[in-house]
Design a protein around this motif. Structure first.
Motif, PDB file in Angstrom:
ATOM      1  N   THR A 219      -7.460  24.287 -35.022  1.00 20.41           N
ATOM      2  CA  THR A 219      -6.081  24.480 -35.453  1.00 20.41           C
ATOM      3  C   THR A 219      -5.274  23.234 -35.105  1.00 20.41           C
ATOM      4  OG1 THR A 219      -6.269  26.857 -35.092  1.00 20.41           O
ATOM      5  CG2 THR A 219      -4.051  25.950 -35.276  1.00 20.41           C
ATOM      6  N   ILE A 220      -4.674  22.621 -36.115  1.00 23.96           N
ATOM      7  CA  ILE A 220      -3.881  21.406 -35.904  1.00 23.96           C
ATOM      8  C   ILE A 220      -2.413  21.786 -35.848  1.00 23.96           C
ATOM      9  CG2 ILE A 220      -3.280  19.143 -36.843  1.00 23.96           C
ATOM     10  CD1 ILE A 220      -5.982  19.090 -38.209  1.00 23.96           C
ATOM     11  N   LYS A 221      -1.780  21.372 -34.792  1.00 20.92           N
ATOM     12  CA  LYS A 221      -0.364  21.659 -34.616  1.00 20.92           C
ATOM     13  C   LYS A 221       0.465  20.691 -35.434  1.00 20.92           C
ATOM     14  CE  LYS A 221       3.331  23.431 -32.663  1.00 20.92           C
ATOM     15  NZ  LYS A 221       3.765  24.810 -32.944  1.00 20.92           N
ATOM     16  N   SER A 222       1.392  21.197 -36.197  1.00 20.08           N
ATOM     17  CA  SER A 222       2.269  20.338 -37.007  1.00 20.08           C
ATOM     18  C   SER A 222       3.697  20.432 -36.474  1.00 20.08           C
ATOM     19  CB  SER A 222       2.232  20.754 -38.483  1.00 20.08           C
ATOM     20  OG  SER A 222       2.669  22.100 -38.615  1.00 20.08           O
ATOM     21  N   PHE A 223       4.405  19.314 -36.576  1.00 16.94           N
ATOM     22  CA  PHE A 223       5.784  19.241 -36.090  1.00 16.94           C
ATOM     23  C   PHE A 223       6.699  18.829 -37.236  1.00 16.94           C
ATOM     24  CE2 PHE A 223       3.038  18.387 -32.490  1.00 16.94           C
ATOM     25  CZ  PHE A 223       3.552  19.232 -31.518  1.00 16.94           C
ATOM     26  N   ALA A 224       7.864  19.369 -37.243  1.00 18.90           N
ATOM     27  CA  ALA A 224       8.860  19.028 -38.267  1.00 18.90           C
ATOM     28  C   ALA A 224       9.754  17.918 -37.755  1.00 18.90           C
ATOM     29  CB  ALA A 224       9.681  20.251 -38.636  1.00 18.90           C
ATOM     30  N   VAL A 225      10.289  17.125 -38.676  1.00 22.72           N
ATOM     31  CA  VAL A 225      11.207  16.043 -38.298  1.00 22.72           C
ATOM     32  C   VAL A 225      12.421  16.639 -37.606  1.00 22.72           C
ATOM     33  CG1 VAL A 225      12.656  14.166 -39.184  1.00 22.72           C
ATOM     34  CG2 VAL A 225      10.396  14.593 -40.190  1.00 22.72           C
ATOM     35  N   GLY A 226      12.789  16.051 -36.492  1.00 29.39           N
ATOM     36  CA  GLY A 226      13.930  16.526 -35.733  1.00 29.39           C
ATOM     37  C   GLY A 226      13.593  17.580 -34.690  1.00 29.39           C
ATOM     38  N   GLU A 227      12.342  18.041 -34.667  1.00 27.22           N
ATOM     39  CA  GLU A 227      11.952  19.088 -33.713  1.00 27.22           C
ATOM     40  C   GLU A 227      11.806  18.490 -32.319  1.00 27.22           C
ATOM     41  OE1 GLU A 227       8.421  22.461 -33.158  1.00 27.22           O
ATOM     42  OE2 GLU A 227       8.445  21.119 -34.899  1.00 27.22           O
ATOM     43  N   ARG A 228      12.326  19.186 -31.351  1.00 20.72           N
ATOM     44  CA  ARG A 228      12.213  18.728 -29.969  1.00 20.72           C
ATOM     45  C   ARG A 228      10.822  19.090 -29.435  1.00 20.72           C
ATOM     46  NH1 ARG A 228      16.303  17.275 -26.800  1.00 20.72           N
ATOM     47  NH2 ARG A 228      15.382  18.294 -24.976  1.00 20.72           N
ATOM     48  N   VAL A 229      10.235  18.151 -28.683  1.00 22.78           N
ATOM     49  CA  VAL A 229       8.891  18.343 -28.128  1.00 22.78           C
ATOM     50  C   VAL A 229       8.886  17.879 -26.686  1.00 22.78           C
ATOM     51  CG1 VAL A 229       7.679  18.137 -30.346  1.00 22.78           C
ATOM     52  CG2 VAL A 229       8.176  16.089 -28.990  1.00 22.78           C
ATOM     53  N   ALA A 230       7.895  18.330 -25.949  1.00 14.13           N
ATOM     54  CA  ALA A 230       7.682  17.909 -24.563  1.00 14.13           C
ATOM     55  C   ALA A 230       6.324  17.234 -24.485  1.00 14.13           C
ATOM     56  CB  ALA A 230       7.735  19.102 -23.612  1.00 14.13           C
TER      57      ALA A 230
END
Length: 257
Positions: A219-230
């Motif tokens: 499972t590949i995790k995808s992130f959206a533009v502007g999403e905050r991450v740690a």
């Protein structure tokens, strides 16, 4: 005596008086043969494994003692080499064994001081275990542990065991015994205890069995533009650094806040 007396006289009660005379004669009773042995009372078969266990000590053997504990249903043996057979040692060994197999309902032993001590009786009481002991001077009533003690001692002698190799040879004996079919159960102690056969070097002669490989889906995790991450930063003093996704790529580019 009765035959000799009948040749000269008779009275009533003839037989009873002669039998009483002999039974009250100390010399006659001291030299009479032992009475015919009656069949030994058999323990009832437990309903599940490790419900009733039998324990005993063997030794001294090469300056050591062997603590033997056998499960009544599966015949699974536990043997531990110790320097003494005190109540403290017995409580410690039983605690270790019970932590692996659970608490038995009945613990059977002889009248050794380590089993009759206040410390050991309190240990059994605290764990809700019923303590039963065989008849004094009748080892056959405690046959489960007694028989295995003899088995272990005979096997160690047959192996020409030395003190430095005692642990290794004992492990080899236990491995063979635990995986061999027991004549009483027609199953190996391992199969009765765990529902499977334990593996040994003999299993290396068998061909390897291959199982169908199931495709692993990652499972590949995808992130959206502007999403905050740690993100975990292993070089910084702070364990976590927080950022915002600027542009999703193969390796996400993050701008730190």
């Amino acid at each position: 005596m009765k035959i000799l007396a009948r040749a000269y006289c008779w009275w009533n009660p003839f037989d009873k008086d002669i039998e009483d005379l002999v039974s009250n004669c100390t010399t006659c009773q001291s030299n009479r043969p032992d009475p015919t042995a009656v069949p030994v009372h058999c323990w009832l078969l437990p309903n599940k494994v490790f419900e009733r266990v039998h324990a005993d000590y063997a030794g001294p053997f090469m300056g050591k003692y062997l603590f033997v504990l056998v499960d009544a249903l599966s015949k699974w043996p536990e043997v531990h080499i110790v320097n003494n057979m005190t109540a403290e040692t017995t409580v410690r060994l039983c605690g270790e064994i019970f932590s692996r197999f659970g608490l038995p309902r009945v613990f059977v032993s002889d009248y050794g001081t380590q089993f009759t001590s206040r410390e050991f009786k309190q240990f059994l009481k605290n764990n809700g275990i019923v303590h039963k002991q065989g008849a004094p001077y009748h080892p056959a009533t405690h046959g489960q542990a007694e028989r295995f003690v003899q088995t272990v001692k005979n096997k160690l002698k047959a192996k020409g065991c030395q003190q430095k190799s005692l642990h290794h040879i004992l492990s080899t004996i236990l491995m063979a015994y635990r995986r061999a079919m027991h004549p009483a159960t027609k199953e190996s102690p391992a199969m009765m205890m765990f529902g499977r056969q334990i593996q040994s070097r003999l299993d290396l002669m068998l061909p390897l069995t291959t199982t169908e490989n199931t495709e692993y889906v990652r499972t590949i995790k995808s992130f959206a533009v502007g999403e905050r991450v740690a993100v975990r930063d292993y070089l910084a003093s702070d364990k976590r650094r927080f950022g915002k996704v600027v542009e999703p790529q193969a390796n996400c580019t993050i701008t730190w806040c």
